[in-house]
Design an enzyme around this catalytic site. Structure first.
Site: not given
Length: 365
Positions: A70, A72, A130-131, A159
């Site tokens: 991701h 973001d 995603e956050e 991740e």
């Protein structure tokens, strides 16, 4: 900003950190990633979907590996631009997203530009939001609008895992527990029934809760049931007639979301409580038995990675597991530092993860 994908992934991480990309404001970083992929890679089909950038090869190779990260971050806390320091003789890179997960993105982008002849077809997905709440997650949007892009023999999410393979993930749910009473003036409180006082047995159940530890395929998952919010009260002179506790349950991937919700309900059996499931997402089993995953595990063990362990937090590996795609978390950075003001990553972890994945994609065992 122009991104140089062929530069050292450490340098590339620093460049990504310096492009602010708080959730729902990823256009600038998505533009930079898209331009760089179009100008500096060969053999990729490239598609823009909102503020997500997708790229894939179609060489007809026997397996397909998907690299997803991701773009973001959580809100910036005076930690952009990033900066390098030396701590205990090791170089460290500070900055928002250095751990979660621009270092992982940098590794994937660097490999896309520098691994010319991988033994597998590649798909790369760099996505937005995603956050924040799952309804905005760019990977979910891709699943709805471009589902064929998620087909793979193995998905690797960048991740933060400190160079370990963190297998699967735990599920998560949140629930609201509401209790009621009777409103009254506090000068005549005996005419009321204080709802806040009725929270005591709920909190006692939570305080005495004993969480399970579950071993699955050699990975130990540790559950947890926590109060994460309490609210109630009308005014400083009113006995409140309603109060609530918000609880979060992190559950091992051997439970379905439905089973997890039923378990949380059972914890409060016998109490006069209204239970409302507000949101939830299932976990993902380790997914280490597929040939592509076994090869990655072997590569990590033999090339200086940390090994294999369970992922406690929820990640988007769950989405891939639901699609029948084995998925693991593997990236630089200590997950315990994610979202912190002093978020930072040892640069040698970026180098190690990049080299392990390079050897994996080239089939060097």
């Amino acid at each position: 900003m122009t991104l140089d994908l062929r530069s050292d992934p450490i340098t590339l991480t620093a460049a990504l950190i310096d492009i602010p990309s708080v959730s729902r404001d990823e256009a600038a970083i998505a533009d930079a990633v898209e331009v760089a992929l179009r100008e500096q890679t060969a053999g990729f089909e490239i598609v823009r979907n909102g503020n997500a950038v997708l790229a894939r090869t179609n060489r007809g190779l026997p397996t397909r590996v998907l690299l997803a990260g991701h773009l973001d971050t959580v809100p910036i806390a005076d930690n952009v631009p990033g900066h390098f320091t030396t701590e205990d003789g090791e170089q460290v890179l500070y900055g928002c997203g250095s751990v979660d997960m621009k270092s992982g993105d940098a590794v994937f982008l660097h490999l896309a530009a520098t691994v010319a002849e991988p033994v597998c077809d590649l798909t790369l997905i760099f996505y937005d939001c995603e956050e924040i709440a799952a309804e905005f997650n760019g990977l979910g949007r891709i699943e709805r609008e471009l589902p064929e892009w998620l087909d793979a023999d193995l998905a690797i999410l960048g991740e933060p895992s400190a160079g370990w393979i963190e297998a699967g993930c735990q599920g998560t749910l949140r629930a609201r527990l509401t209790v009621t009473g009777v409103r009254a003036h506090t000068a005549r409180n005996w005419l009321g029934d204080n709802a806040i006082h009725h929270l005591a047995p709920i909190l006692q159940r939570l305080e005495s809760y004993s969480a399970r530890e579950v071993e699955i395929d050699g990975c130990v998952y540790r559950e947890g049931l926590s109060a994460v919010g309490v609210s109630g009260g009308v005014a400083g002179n009113v006995v409140p007639d309603e109060a609530e506790v918000l609880v979060n349950f992190r559950f091992a991937p051997d439970r379905t979301l439905e089973q997890a919700a039923e378990h949380v309900r059972s914890v409060f059996d016998g109490l006069n409580v209204e239970f409302e499931l507000t949101d939830g997402a299932p976990g993902a089993l380790p997914g280490l038995t597929s040939p592509a995953a076994k090869d990655l595990v072997e590569m990590v063990h033999s090339h200086g990675g940390g090994g294999v362990r369970a992922k406690y937090g929820w990640t988007d590996v769950s989405r891939f597991a639901a699609l029948g795609v084995p998925a693991v978390n593997f990236g630089p950075g200590d997950p315990n530092l994610a979202h912190k003001v002093d978020e930072h990553v040892p640069t040698d972890q970026i180098t190690t993860v990049a080299e392990i994945l390079r050897n994996y994609l080239l089939g060097k065992h």
